[in-house]
Design an enzyme around this catalytic site. Sequence first.
Site, PDB file in Angstrom:
ATOM      1  N   HIS A  50      39.428   9.462  26.252  1.00  0.00           N
ATOM      2  CA  HIS A  50      39.384   8.413  27.277  1.00  0.00           C
ATOM      3  C   HIS A  50      40.177   7.176  26.852  1.00  0.00           C
ATOM      4  O   HIS A  50      40.771   6.489  27.686  1.00  0.00           O
ATOM      5  CB  HIS A  50      37.919   8.048  27.538  1.00  0.00           C
ATOM      6  CG  HIS A  50      37.720   7.128  28.696  1.00  0.00           C
ATOM      7  ND1 HIS A  50      38.231   7.394  29.945  1.00  0.00           N
ATOM      8  CD2 HIS A  50      37.073   5.936  28.804  1.00  0.00           C
ATOM      9  CE1 HIS A  50      37.892   6.399  30.777  1.00  0.00           C
ATOM     10  NE2 HIS A  50      37.198   5.518  30.110  1.00  0.00           N
TER      11      HIS A  50
ATOM     12  N   SER B 152      39.269   3.535  34.182  1.00  0.00           N
ATOM     13  CA  SER B 152      37.846   3.776  33.967  1.00  0.00           C
ATOM     14  C   SER B 152      37.025   3.015  35.011  1.00  0.00           C
ATOM     15  O   SER B 152      37.252   3.157  36.222  1.00  0.00           O
ATOM     16  CB  SER B 152      37.509   3.349  32.531  1.00  0.00           C
ATOM     17  OG  SER B 152      36.242   3.770  32.168  1.00  0.00           O
TER      18      SER B 152
ATOM     19  N   ASP C  19      40.550  13.681  27.874  1.00  0.00           N
ATOM     20  CA  ASP C  19      39.505  12.726  28.267  1.00  0.00           C
ATOM     21  C   ASP C  19      38.323  13.514  28.809  1.00  0.00           C
ATOM     22  O   ASP C  19      38.409  14.133  29.858  1.00  0.00           O
ATOM     23  CB  ASP C  19      40.072  11.776  29.330  1.00  0.00           C
ATOM     24  CG  ASP C  19      39.076  10.697  29.749  1.00  0.00           C
ATOM     25  OD1 ASP C  19      37.899  10.775  29.344  1.00  0.00           O
ATOM     26  OD2 ASP C  19      39.489   9.784  30.480  1.00  0.00           O
TER      27      ASP C  19
ATOM     28  N   ARG D 290      27.212   0.899  21.180  1.00  0.00           N
ATOM     29  CA  ARG D 290      28.669   0.956  21.104  1.00  0.00           C
ATOM     30  C   ARG D 290      29.127   2.206  20.354  1.00  0.00           C
ATOM     31  O   ARG D 290      30.134   2.818  20.710  1.00  0.00           O
ATOM     32  CB  ARG D 290      29.198  -0.295  20.408  1.00  0.00           C
ATOM     33  CG  ARG D 290      30.708  -0.354  20.290  1.00  0.00           C
ATOM     34  CD  ARG D 290      31.366  -0.235  21.646  1.00  0.00           C
ATOM     35  NE  ARG D 290      32.807  -0.471  21.571  1.00  0.00           N
ATOM     36  CZ  ARG D 290      33.619  -0.391  22.606  1.00  0.00           C
ATOM     37  NH1 ARG D 290      33.118  -0.098  23.803  1.00  0.00           N
ATOM     38  NH2 ARG D 290      34.894  -0.600  22.487  1.00  0.00           N
TER      39      ARG D 290
END
Lengths: 380, 195
Positions: free
Chosen positions: A357, A157, A324, A227
């Site tokens: 992901h 990432s 992802d 989040r």
Amino acid sequence: MPNQLPADSVGLVTPQTHRFTAPLLLACGRTLDEYELVYETYGQLNAAKSNAVLICHALSGHHHAAGYHSMDDKRPGWWDAYIGPGKPIDTNKFFVVALNNIGGCHGSTGPRSINPATGKAWGADFPMIRVRDWVASQARLADVLGIDVWAAIIGGSLGGMQVMRWALDYPERIRHAVVIASALKLSAQNIAFNEAARKAIISDPNFCDGDYIAHNTLPKNGLAVARMIGHITYLSDFAMGEKFGRDLRSGSFELGTAEPVEFQIESYLRYQGDSFANTFDANSYIRITKALDYFDLAREYGDDPVNAFKQTNAKFLVISFSTDWRFAPERSREIVNALVGANRSVSYAEIESKHGHDAFLLPDERYQQVFGRYLAGVTI
Amino acid sequence: MRIDLNEIQHWIQQGSRILDLGCGDGTLLKFLIDTKQVQGYGLEIDAAQINACIDKGLNVIEQNLDSGLGNFADKSFDTVLMTQALQTLHFPHLVLDEMLRVGKECIVTFPNFGHWKARYYLATRGRMPVSDLLPYEWYNTPNIHFCTFNDFEVLCRERNIKVIHRQVVNEQSGQTLKDFMPNLFGETAIYHLSK
């Protein structure tokens, strides 16, 4: 944590801190006069210093990538599935360095640190950070550790972006680049998710324009929402459906009951958001997501990633995951195509996974095989 | 090494840039790197084969040939290779066009479905041929587009593809006969092509 450490664990580890006193000029034009980096190492550096591997962490990562800090730890480091004796990043072979990046909130200098010029926490005044600043600070850590050339630099990432930046900015100091679930730059949709998360934070009345520490408060609600947004994008629709479906944690659909319905996914997301808000810093979150948004490997090379990669010497392994959608396989293929166009060595695997992901953090047989076999071929 | 792979090296320039479509375990690519110092990439979709390529230290890229070669620039390779994969593709003629776009030259090898054994099998049993070289039943075979040498020649003519070299190789019997009547006695064809 069980009473006994697993045989394939790096075991008990202790973070170290190094204080850098030479000023670091940042991409934003400001200077960090001095700063600290906290890091962990696993395995032994060989005499030739040719077996060093650097781990670059993603948004919420840090220096504790493997092993345990104490026998009371509930969980090991965040990438323990991939770092350890006999694991893909084999600590019997490699000397592994994992650090917490500047601007973060796990021990390295960041918005919660004391600004020596004022004697108070940096807070909102902490400079904006770019990926290249992290890489420059990591290069200084390499100098301190006596590592001229990394055998490999590895990251998923945002970590993968650091790996690519390393390959461009220090082509003589990196032999292998492992870029996992990453991208040459974020898409508009990806930036949009980051902006929604940032907006959640700055809309929290406790954010106080970023100076919440001076006001003795924390924007926990905003950070928790940020989040939650992020977490949704890290999972796949399938994985979420499989894990939670429409299961209820409490309440019922029956008529006449006063109990409100709470789905399992709601409870899960709330828990994820709240626990993150208790450990992460809002100013760090804003800076790190901005660094993600700004990253564009080809910008200074006429927007041509082929030209960019012509600056590199490293051999690349690129890995993506089928479900992802935050860093889709297509983004990884763009990296691969540019490397082929630049006539650079590259291998690419697209791992079938249902975990979105998050897959880059989770154990997976094929992922471990590709990763481990590639690193087994790295000479030391 | 398979006999068609051994013949291919004669048509590969020293130090050239190679793309190997359906590179399998990378035997040919490794051989060409070792003997001709080529710079090469292999495309493959099978996980075990990709692992085998990584073990050999090769550049292997997971990519389905049926989705085309649109990610590679025109004439960006000296030679684009495809050994024993033509018959597994959904659109072999389109992949062939793409190979000739991406490569200055191409080398293609494929099994001859006009070989006398296949003809004999079909003629006498009235069933789709199953042999050592093609050991699959019709319903589970990955080989979905069979052709004979003559079929391939016609395709090249129709699409204005220039045949630089053509060669027929036999793993076992018929070494002499294949030169006289390749479409009846040849097992594997190797074509060296350009546009």
